[in-house]
Design a protein around this motif. Structure first.
Motif, PDB file in Angstrom:
ATOM      1  N   LEU A  44       0.832  -1.202   0.000  1.00 34.86           N
ATOM      2  CA  LEU A  44       0.000   0.000   0.000  1.00 34.86           C
ATOM      3  C   LEU A  44       0.868   1.254   0.000  1.00 34.86           C
ATOM      4  O   LEU A  44       0.567   2.230  -0.676  1.00 34.86           O
ATOM      5  CB  LEU A  44      -0.919   0.002   1.224  1.00 34.86           C
ATOM      6  N   ALA A  48       0.432   3.885  -2.818  1.00 34.09           N
ATOM      7  CA  ALA A  48      -0.043   5.209  -2.419  1.00 34.09           C
ATOM      8  C   ALA A  48       0.966   6.278  -2.810  1.00 34.09           C
ATOM      9  O   ALA A  48       0.599   7.365  -3.280  1.00 34.09           O
ATOM     10  CB  ALA A  48      -0.288   5.236  -0.911  1.00 34.09           C
ATOM     11  N   SER A 103      -7.326  10.542   0.125  1.00 30.13           N
ATOM     12  CA  SER A 103      -7.460   9.199  -0.442  1.00 30.13           C
ATOM     13  C   SER A 103      -6.485   8.229   0.204  1.00 30.13           C
ATOM     14  O   SER A 103      -6.822   7.063   0.456  1.00 30.13           O
ATOM     15  CB  SER A 103      -7.226   9.252  -1.962  1.00 30.13           C
ATOM     16  N   LEU A 104      -5.291   8.712   0.481  1.00 28.67           N
ATOM     17  CA  LEU A 104      -4.286   7.879   1.132  1.00 28.67           C
ATOM     18  C   LEU A 104      -4.747   7.457   2.529  1.00 28.67           C
ATOM     19  O   LEU A 104      -4.632   6.286   2.918  1.00 28.67           O
ATOM     20  CB  LEU A 104      -2.968   8.641   1.219  1.00 28.67           C
ATOM     21  N   TRP A 106      -7.832   7.284   3.616  1.00 30.17           N
ATOM     22  CA  TRP A 106      -8.987   6.389   3.474  1.00 30.17           C
ATOM     23  C   TRP A 106      -8.535   4.952   3.211  1.00 30.17           C
ATOM     24  O   TRP A 106      -9.019   4.002   3.838  1.00 30.17           O
ATOM     25  CB  TRP A 106      -9.869   6.890   2.339  1.00 30.17           C
ATOM     26  N   GLU A 107      -7.602   4.789   2.297  1.00 29.40           N
ATOM     27  CA  GLU A 107      -7.109   3.458   1.961  1.00 29.40           C
ATOM     28  C   GLU A 107      -6.325   2.849   3.121  1.00 29.40           C
ATOM     29  O   GLU A 107      -6.419   1.648   3.396  1.00 29.40           O
ATOM     30  CB  GLU A 107      -6.235   3.531   0.709  1.00 29.40           C
ATOM     31  N   HIS A 110      -8.611   1.404   5.779  1.00 22.46           N
ATOM     32  CA  HIS A 110      -9.130   0.098   5.367  1.00 22.46           C
ATOM     33  C   HIS A 110      -8.064  -0.986   5.499  1.00 22.46           C
ATOM     34  O   HIS A 110      -8.362  -2.121   5.899  1.00 22.46           O
ATOM     35  CB  HIS A 110      -9.635   0.173   3.922  1.00 22.46           C
ATOM     36  N   ARG A 111      -6.841  -0.640   5.165  1.00 25.03           N
ATOM     37  CA  ARG A 111      -5.755  -1.636   5.246  1.00 25.03           C
ATOM     38  C   ARG A 111      -5.443  -1.990   6.699  1.00 25.03           C
ATOM     39  O   ARG A 111      -4.992  -3.112   6.983  1.00 25.03           O
ATOM     40  CB  ARG A 111      -4.518  -1.094   4.543  1.00 25.03           C
ATOM     41  N   PRO A 185       0.338   1.024   6.851  1.00 24.46           N
ATOM     42  CA  PRO A 185      -0.762   1.993   6.824  1.00 24.46           C
ATOM     43  C   PRO A 185      -0.652   3.078   7.890  1.00 24.46           C
ATOM     44  O   PRO A 185      -1.040   4.223   7.647  1.00 24.46           O
ATOM     45  CB  PRO A 185      -2.014   1.123   7.037  1.00 24.46           C
ATOM     46  N   SER A 188       1.624   5.725   6.710  1.00 27.52           N
ATOM     47  CA  SER A 188       0.970   6.488   5.655  1.00 27.52           C
ATOM     48  C   SER A 188       0.034   7.547   6.232  1.00 27.52           C
ATOM     49  O   SER A 188      -0.003   8.689   5.768  1.00 27.52           O
ATOM     50  CB  SER A 188       0.176   5.540   4.738  1.00 27.52           C
TER      51      SER A 188
END
Length: 297
Positions: A44, A48, A103-104, A106-107, A110-111, A185, A188
């Motif tokens: 990710l 990302a 967006s980063l 958000w992803e 989830h991760r 994550p 990030s």
């Protein structure tokens, strides 16, 4: 009677065309490399960062377009030229960066719910290349960032991406050391938060200037006091200060002078003071015996 004056401030190189071309070329190549390895090892952080680098390419294209448009000569339909394009590019750059970071996050959230193993060595190697490329690109715009918001937007984009790449390297090192699958994550999210905080000022300022706000570098009360100190001026009426572009400031004002006397020497001194004290390079002054317009204030 009125007077107009125009002056360019050359605090930075007149053209960043070479910097834009190099930055765009380097980042396109790096996006391809990073996206390939991110897909190959299912990282990710790398994917990302590749997405962020792609937004950097778009940001550099926007900034370059704004800079080129700002240099177009004025004509009968656009008497100030297209200088406002540089403000619009800076705003779009900030907005693009904020959306990319959102967006980063958000992803990453989830991760976090399903952490995955990662190949730390590959991640560190690829992201290390990113640090070098993005730092080098950011340095190309360092000189112009203080005096041109559009160039500062390009600089922030590249500096932010170098920071993201650094975070990816640190995440890979921590994974190799401790085996923490959640570090990818989490790192990030932390880096995205830092970048959002740093970008908010550019977003706020560019939006402010888009609506003809007084540039942050100008104290409107100080401008008024300076005009009032000119010989014969009793009142300052209908004073407006706005940004024509990311590096040019303009103003207009009515000066109430009952004697009605203002020669070229008066206008020359007034425009010199506006230029020297406030970097207002485009000054238009109108002398009146009595104010006859309704104050905009």
């Amino acid at each position: 009677m009125s007077a107009g004056h125009g002056h360019d401030h050359d605090h930075a190189p007149a053209s960043f065309n070479r910097a834009f071309a190099i930055g765009i070329g380097l980042n396109i190549v790096f996006v391809a490399i990073e996206a390939f390895y991110g897909w190959k090892i299912n990282s990710l952080a790398l994917l990302a960062d590749a997405g962020h680098n792609l937004s950097d390419v778009a940001g550099l294209v926007l900034a370059w377009g704004g800079a080129l448009a700002g240099k177009l000569k004025p004509n009968a339909r656009h008497t100030y030229g297209w200088q406002r394009a540089s403000i619009l590019a800076a705003f779009a750059n900030a907005l693009l960066l904020l959306v990319a970071m959102g967006s980063l996050v958000w992803e990453a959230v989830h991760r976090l719910a399903a952490p995955q193993a990662m190949e730390g060595v590959t991640i560190m190697a690829v992201a290390g290349v990113g640090i070098v490329i993005n730092t080098a690109t950011a340095l190309l715009f360092m000189r112009g960032r203080e005096h041109d918001m559009n160039i500062r937007g390009a600089f922030l984009h590249m500096a932010a991406d170098a920071l993201v790449s650094l975070g990816v390297v640190l995440g890979g090192a921590l994974y190799l050391w401790q085996g923490w699958q959640w570090i990818d994550p989490v790192m990030s999210v932390l880096i995205a938060a830092v970048i959002i905080v740093g970008t908010w000022g550019l977003f706020r300022q560019s939006l402010h200037l888009l609506f003809d706000g007084v540039p942050d570098s100008v104290d409107l009360n100080a401008v008024r006091d300076c005009l009032l100190a000119l010989p014969g001026v009793q009142r300052v009426h209908d004073l407006h200060v706005w940004a024509m572009g990311t590096s040019q400031i303009a103003m207009t004002a009515h000066l109430v002078m009952p004697a009605g006397q203002a020669d070229d020497a008066f206008y020359r001194e007034a425009t010199r003071q506006m230029d020297d004290k406030f970097e207002i390079g485009h000054v238009t002054l109108q002398v009146v015996r009595e104010p006859f317009t309704k104050p905009c204030e």
